[in-house]
Design a protein around this motif. Structure first.
Motif, short mmCIF file in Angstrom:
data_model
loop_
_atom_site.label_atom_id
_atom_site.label_comp_id
_atom_site.label_asym_id
_atom_site.label_seq_id
_atom_site.Cartn_x
_atom_site.Cartn_y
_atom_site.Cartn_z
N ALA A 1 -8.64 9.52 -8.54
CA ALA A 1 -7.28 9.03 -8.28
C ALA A 1 -7.26 7.50 -8.17
O ALA A 1 -6.35 6.85 -8.70
N ASN A 2 -8.24 6.94 -7.52
CA ASN A 2 -8.32 5.47 -7.39
C ASN A 2 -8.44 4.81 -8.77
O ASN A 2 -7.77 3.82 -9.05
N ASP A 3 -9.30 5.38 -9.62
CA ASP A 3 -9.52 4.81 -10.95
C ASP A 3 -8.27 4.94 -11.82
O ASP A 3 -7.97 4.04 -12.61
N LEU A 4 -7.56 6.06 -11.69
CA LEU A 4 -6.32 6.23 -12.45
C LEU A 4 -5.29 5.18 -12.04
O LEU A 4 -4.62 4.59 -12.89
N VAL A 5 -5.17 4.93 -10.74
CA VAL A 5 -4.23 3.92 -10.25
C VAL A 5 -4.62 2.54 -10.80
O VAL A 5 -3.75 1.78 -11.26
N LYS A 6 -5.90 2.22 -10.79
CA LYS A 6 -6.36 0.93 -11.33
C LYS A 6 -6.02 0.79 -12.81
O LYS A 6 -5.77 -0.31 -13.29
N ALA A 7 -6.04 1.92 -13.52
CA ALA A 7 -5.73 1.92 -14.95
C ALA A 7 -4.21 2.03 -15.20
O ALA A 7 -3.79 2.16 -16.34
N ARG A 8 -3.42 1.98 -14.13
CA ARG A 8 -1.96 2.04 -14.20
C ARG A 8 -1.47 3.37 -14.75
O ARG A 8 -0.49 3.45 -15.51
N ILE A 9 -2.18 4.45 -14.37
CA ILE A 9 -1.78 5.81 -14.72
C ILE A 9 -1.36 6.50 -13.43
O ILE A 9 -2.13 6.54 -12.47
N ILE A 10 -0.15 7.02 -13.41
CA ILE A 10 0.36 7.67 -12.21
C ILE A 10 -0.45 8.92 -11.93
O ILE A 10 -0.70 9.72 -12.84
N SER A 11 -0.88 9.07 -10.68
CA SER A 11 -1.65 10.26 -10.32
C SER A 11 -1.12 10.84 -9.02
O SER A 11 -0.58 10.13 -8.17
N PHE A 12 -1.28 12.14 -8.90
CA PHE A 12 -0.90 12.85 -7.70
C PHE A 12 -2.19 13.38 -7.09
O PHE A 12 -2.84 14.26 -7.64
N GLY A 13 -2.58 12.79 -5.98
CA GLY A 13 -3.82 13.17 -5.31
C GLY A 13 -4.22 12.05 -4.37
O GLY A 13 -3.86 10.89 -4.60
N PRO A 14 -4.96 12.39 -3.32
CA PRO A 14 -5.34 11.37 -2.34
C PRO A 14 -6.39 10.41 -2.88
O PRO A 14 -7.10 10.71 -3.84
N SER A 15 -6.48 9.28 -2.22
CA SER A 15 -7.50 8.29 -2.57
C SER A 15 -8.89 8.83 -2.23
O SER A 15 -9.03 9.86 -1.56
N THR A 16 -9.90 8.13 -2.67
CA THR A 16 -11.28 8.50 -2.37
C THR A 16 -11.50 8.61 -0.87
O THR A 16 -12.10 9.58 -0.39
N GLU A 17 -10.98 7.64 -0.14
CA GLU A 17 -11.19 7.62 1.30
C GLU A 17 -10.50 8.80 1.99
O GLU A 17 -11.08 9.43 2.87
N ASP A 18 -9.29 9.10 1.56
CA ASP A 18 -8.57 10.24 2.15
C ASP A 18 -9.22 11.56 1.77
O ASP A 18 -9.29 12.49 2.58
N ALA A 19 -9.70 11.67 0.54
CA ALA A 19 -10.37 12.90 0.10
C ALA A 19 -11.68 13.10 0.87
O ALA A 19 -12.03 14.22 1.24
N ALA A 20 -12.40 12.00 1.14
CA ALA A 20 -13.64 12.09 1.91
C ALA A 20 -13.36 12.54 3.34
O ALA A 20 -14.11 13.34 3.90
N LEU A 21 -12.28 12.04 3.91
CA LEU A 21 -11.91 12.46 5.25
C LEU A 21 -11.60 13.95 5.30
O LEU A 21 -12.09 14.67 6.17
N GLU A 22 -10.83 14.42 4.34
CA GLU A 22 -10.49 15.85 4.28
C GLU A 22 -11.74 16.70 4.05
O GLU A 22 -11.93 17.74 4.67
N GLY A 23 -12.62 16.23 3.16
CA GLY A 23 -13.84 16.97 2.84
C GLY A 23 -14.85 17.00 3.98
O GLY A 23 -15.72 17.86 4.02
N SER A 24 -14.74 16.06 4.92
CA SER A 24 -15.71 15.99 6.00
C SER A 24 -15.36 16.90 7.16
O SER A 24 -16.14 17.06 8.08
N LYS A 25 -14.17 17.49 7.13
CA LYS A 25 -13.74 18.37 8.22
C LYS A 25 -14.55 19.67 8.19
O LYS A 25 -14.85 20.19 7.14
N SER A 26 -14.86 20.15 9.34
CA SER A 26 -15.46 21.48 9.42
C SER A 26 -14.61 22.32 10.36
O SER A 26 -14.14 21.87 11.39
N PHE A 27 -14.37 23.53 9.94
CA PHE A 27 -13.53 24.42 10.72
C PHE A 27 -14.41 25.46 11.38
O PHE A 27 -15.22 26.11 10.76
N ILE A 28 -14.22 25.60 12.68
CA ILE A 28 -15.04 26.54 13.45
C ILE A 28 -14.23 27.75 13.80
O ILE A 28 -13.11 27.75 14.12
#
Length: 77
Positions: free
Chosen positions: A50-77
Motif C-alpha cells: 500500500a505504501n509503494d502504491l501511494v508513492k507511485a500515485r496509485i490509489i489503494s485501499f489498505g493500511p500502511s505498512t506500519e498499521d498492518a504490522a500493528l494489526e499483525g502483531s496482535k495475539s488473541f487469547i
C-alpha cells in the motif's frame, strides 16, 4: 499475465500476479490503467504494498505498512 474469463464493472482478477513484488504490481497497474487497488492480504500490506502504491500515485485501499504490522502483531487469547 493471465486474466480470468469474467469481468464485473471493469474489475479484473489477475491470477499470476506476484503481489509481494511492489514493482510488478505497479507495472501491471500502469499497463492496465488501474484506478484503484484493494489489498486484502496481510502479508503484502506488511511488506509495504500500500505504501509503494501511494508513492507511485496509485490509489489503494489498505493500511500502511506500519498499521498492518500493528494489526499483525496482535495475539488473541
Amino acid at each position: 499475465m493471465k486474466k480470468m474469463d469474467f469481468q464485473l464493472w471493469n474489475a479484473i482478477c489477475i491470477l499470476d500476479l506476484d503481489i509481494f513484488d511492489s514493482s510488478v504490481v505497479i507495472s501491471c497497474c500502469s499497463k492496465w490503467g488501474v484506478g484503484l487497488v484493494v489489498v486484502g492480504l496481510e502479508a503484502p500490506l506488511a511488506a509495504g504494498l500500500a505504501n509503494d502504491l501511494v508513492k507511485a500515485r496509485i490509489i489503494s485501499f489498505g493500511p500502511s505498512t506500519e498499521d498492518a504490522a500493528l494489526e499483525g502483531s496482535k495475539s488473541f487469547i
